[in-house]
Design an enzyme around this catalytic site. Structure first.
Site, PDB file in Angstrom:
ATOM      1  CB  THR A 140      41.912  33.387  42.182  1.00 26.34           C
ATOM      2  OG1 THR A 140      42.606  33.148  43.392  1.00 26.34           O
ATOM      3  CG2 THR A 140      42.516  34.591  41.473  1.00 26.34           C
ATOM      4  CG  ASP A 200      49.746  34.113  40.771  1.00 27.56           C
ATOM      5  OD1 ASP A 200      49.230  33.721  41.839  1.00 27.56           O
ATOM      6  OD2 ASP A 200      49.179  34.001  39.672  1.00 27.56           O
TER       7      ASP A 200
END
Ligand code: ASP
Length: 344
Positions: free
Chosen positions: A212, A243
């Site tokens: 990420t 998230d």
């Protein structure tokens, strides 16, 4: 000038990284990035692969720093930086994103302006080449904060963003990761409780999350911004959103506290409201950014989650806290020095 590791150590020891005189400076600008936290072991890394990651991180840092140096906003800098990493197939964002259980690439991203606390996010998009720019369009061209799926894609197209065939995001290595995860999944499914407590099944040892990307920046005007972009976790099921696009969980920015971008096992970051918790610890308890970063990562770890984060305060103090074997990360410090690291 101390390296970022020095600042991290000082944070752990509770030592303030800067003297008040330095903290008063308004014209300094700083950029911090991550390329994901996870089981990144030096013994599993070839020198070529390591050099490729470092070159990519350097390229992203130089891009964002160029924006800041030219007087651009922190918002422009984090968007430009994350776009470079989205276009780079080494990272789990944009091209090179991980695959869902159903063999798709579903992308999540968010961006936040620390000056105004304006924020935008997209989730579960499959055709937008640069999800971070779609998140920015949501922030600036709609009255909403978050859009998901086909609606977000339609909006991105209308906003003039580049739309690609879903096959654009595919890489063979991520496809192989999915096949491996599916094999592990069928073993796990034979045991009970697979999705309510995956840690118990040893799933923690398999790296479902990897690569990420995120950026936080402080510009010459003293404004902070944060952005995060991800393909989520390999083998994620049926519309799962992590998230990263959730403001306050994986992404947050507030000029009074810090700009934060998280990476790790998203469910734990959502449950701990990690990015906002870091900001709140600074605002309500007066912790430094380093202390707050270490505190929230410890909370994630205590609950059984893993990952890391980058955070930057308005004085340019930064932290890169993580509880995994490694985290791809880098910074351009106040004196313009590029620092890149991967392992613990
Ligand atoms: N936090 C991301 C998610 O759970 C994954 C990652 O950071 O690697 O979607």
């Amino acid at each position: 000038m101390k390296g970022w590791f020095g600042y991290l150590l000082m944070g752990i020891l509770g030592i303030s990284a800067f003297t008040p005189a330095v903290a008063q400076q308004r014209s300094s600008y700083v950029l911090v990035i991550h390329g994901g936290a996870g089981t990144i072991l030096q013994k599993n890394m070839t020198p070529e692969k390591e050099a490729a990651y470092k070159a990519s991180l350097k390229h992203a840092l130089e891009t964002g720093y160029g924006v800041l140096k030219g007087g651009g906003s922190s918002l422009d800098a984090v968007e430009a930086t994350v776009r470079v990493l989205e276009d780079d197939s080494l990272f789990n964002a944009g091209k090179g994103a991980v695959f869902t259980h159903d063999g798709r690439n579903e992308l999540d991203a968010a961006i936040m302006n620390g000056k105004t606390k304006a924020a935008g996010a997209v989730a579960g998009v499959t055709t937008v080449r640069n999800p971070v720019s779609a998140a920015r369009a949501v922030m600036e061209k709609s009255e909403h904060v978050m859009m998901v799926g086909p609606g977000a894609e339609k909006f991105a197209k209308e906003a003039g963003l580049e739309i690609v065939d879903p096959a654009y995001f595919r890489t063979e290595s991520r496809w192989r990761d999915l096949q491996r995860a599916l094999r592990e999944d069928s073993i796990a499914a034979a045991k009970s409780n697979a999705y309510t407590n995956p840690g118990k099944l040893g799933i923690k040892n398999i790296d479902y999350k990897f690569g990420t990307v995120g950026a936080v920046a402080l510009d010459k005007q003293g404004n902070l911004a944060a952005a995060t972009s991800t393909g989520g976790m390999t083998n994620k099921k049926y519309g799962r959103i992590g998230d990263s696009p959730i403001i306050g969980a994986g992404t947050y920015a507030n000029n009074q506290t810090a700009a934060i971008s998280c990476t790790g096992w998203g469910e734990y970051y959502i449950r701990n409201v990690v990015a906002y918790d870091l900001s709140a610890l600074m605002e309500y308890k007066g912790l430094t950014v380093q202390q707050a970063g270490n505190t929230v990562i410890k909370k994630v770890g205590d609950m059984g989650g893993d990952g890391g984060l980058i955070a930057l305060d308005k004085q340019g103090n930064m932290t890169m806290s993580f509880n995994t074997e490694g985290m791809y990360r880098g910074a351009v410090t106040k004196d313009g020095k590029i620092e890149i690291a991967i392992y613990k």
